[in-house]
Design a protein around this motif. Sequence first.
Motif, PDB file in Angstrom:
ATOM      1  N   THR A  33       0.834  -1.194   0.000  1.00 58.33           N
ATOM      2  CA  THR A  33       0.000   0.000   0.000  1.00 58.33           C
ATOM      3  C   THR A  33       0.872   1.249   0.000  1.00 58.33           C
ATOM      4  O   THR A  33       1.808   1.370   0.794  1.00 58.33           O
ATOM      5  N   TYR A  34       0.537   2.168  -0.913  1.00 59.94           N
ATOM      6  CA  TYR A  34       1.233   3.455  -1.024  1.00 59.94           C
ATOM      7  C   TYR A  34       0.258   4.582  -0.691  1.00 59.94           C
ATOM      8  O   TYR A  34      -0.935   4.471  -0.949  1.00 59.94           O
ATOM      9  N   HIS A  40      -4.886   9.687  -0.956  1.00 55.37           N
ATOM     10  CA  HIS A  40      -5.250   8.489  -1.714  1.00 55.37           C
ATOM     11  C   HIS A  40      -4.435   7.304  -1.221  1.00 55.37           C
ATOM     12  O   HIS A  40      -3.266   7.442  -0.870  1.00 55.37           O
ATOM     13  N   ARG A  41      -5.070   6.152  -1.208  1.00 56.45           N
ATOM     14  CA  ARG A  41      -4.439   4.910  -0.802  1.00 56.45           C
ATOM     15  C   ARG A  41      -4.433   3.997  -2.020  1.00 56.45           C
ATOM     16  O   ARG A  41      -5.493   3.699  -2.573  1.00 56.45           O
ATOM     17  N   SER A  42      -3.263   3.550  -2.467  1.00 57.16           N
ATOM     18  CA  SER A  42      -3.150   2.701  -3.649  1.00 57.16           C
ATOM     19  C   SER A  42      -2.506   1.383  -3.271  1.00 57.16           C
ATOM     20  O   SER A  42      -1.437   1.361  -2.668  1.00 57.16           O
ATOM     21  N   VAL A  43      -3.147   0.292  -3.646  1.00 56.43           N
ATOM     22  CA  VAL A  43      -2.601  -1.036  -3.384  1.00 56.43           C
ATOM     23  C   VAL A  43      -2.031  -1.565  -4.692  1.00 56.43           C
ATOM     24  O   VAL A  43      -2.726  -1.633  -5.701  1.00 56.43           O
ATOM     25  N   ASP A  57       4.039   6.306  -8.229  1.00 56.03           N
ATOM     26  CA  ASP A  57       3.146   7.386  -8.638  1.00 56.03           C
ATOM     27  C   ASP A  57       1.704   6.988  -8.360  1.00 56.03           C
ATOM     28  O   ASP A  57       1.271   5.892  -8.737  1.00 56.03           O
ATOM     29  N   CYS A  58       0.956   7.862  -7.709  1.00 58.19           N
ATOM     30  CA  CYS A  58      -0.438   7.595  -7.374  1.00 58.19           C
ATOM     31  C   CYS A  58      -1.247   7.473  -8.669  1.00 58.19           C
ATOM     32  O   CYS A  58      -1.227   8.382  -9.499  1.00 58.19           O
ATOM     33  N   LYS A  60      -4.365   7.725  -9.038  1.00 54.54           N
ATOM     34  CA  LYS A  60      -5.546   8.601  -9.024  1.00 54.54           C
ATOM     35  C   LYS A  60      -5.198  10.046  -9.375  1.00 54.54           C
ATOM     36  O   LYS A  60      -5.921  10.708 -10.105  1.00 54.54           O
ATOM     37  N   CYS A  61      -4.063  10.554  -8.837  1.00 59.17           N
ATOM     38  CA  CYS A  61      -3.741  11.968  -9.064  1.00 59.17           C
ATOM     39  C   CYS A  61      -2.361  12.185  -9.678  1.00 59.17           C
ATOM     40  O   CYS A  61      -2.032  13.300 -10.073  1.00 59.17           O
ATOM     41  N   GLY A  62      -1.512  11.148  -9.740  1.00 63.07           N
ATOM     42  CA  GLY A  62      -0.197  11.278 -10.353  1.00 63.07           C
ATOM     43  C   GLY A  62       0.896  11.789  -9.433  1.00 63.07           C
ATOM     44  O   GLY A  62       2.057  11.857  -9.830  1.00 63.07           O
ATOM     45  N   LEU A  63       0.550  12.168  -8.198  1.00 61.52           N
ATOM     46  CA  LEU A  63       1.570  12.645  -7.256  1.00 61.52           C
ATOM     47  C   LEU A  63       2.407  11.471  -6.756  1.00 61.52           C
ATOM     48  O   LEU A  63       1.955  10.328  -6.782  1.00 61.52           O
TER      49      LEU A  63
END
Length: 119
Positions: A33-34, A40-43, A57-58, A60-63
């Motif tokens: 998980t990042y 935003h939480r990305s798995v 890189d997220c 959802k938003c690219g950050l």
Amino acid sequence: MAGGGNAIRGSRVGAGPMGEAERGEAAPRQAVTYFCSHGHRSVVTFAIEAQVPDSWDCPKCGLPASLDSDNPPPAPRIEPYKTHLAYVKERRSDAEAKDILEEALSLLRSRRKAGDIVF
């Protein structure tokens, strides 16, 4: 129209999706998980033996996102567009620019006196 217009070829009616028997066994995986600064939480799934990167890189938003949920990386600072003149002014002082201009003008004038065609 030749061929009868079959949209799906190489498959029989009622055939389901390919299963593990046809594809082979799936490699063991790990879910990581990042977290980004927008919350935003990305798995992301990696193979068990893969080296997990510290940042990602997220989607959802690219950050940039990191593994630390309490301290996600800040958004990168966006530098404003600089003109060519701005870069030149960073490298040369006004006095240096004046000297270069005078040198170029004197060369141009001497070439004109000599009869060179100068545009």
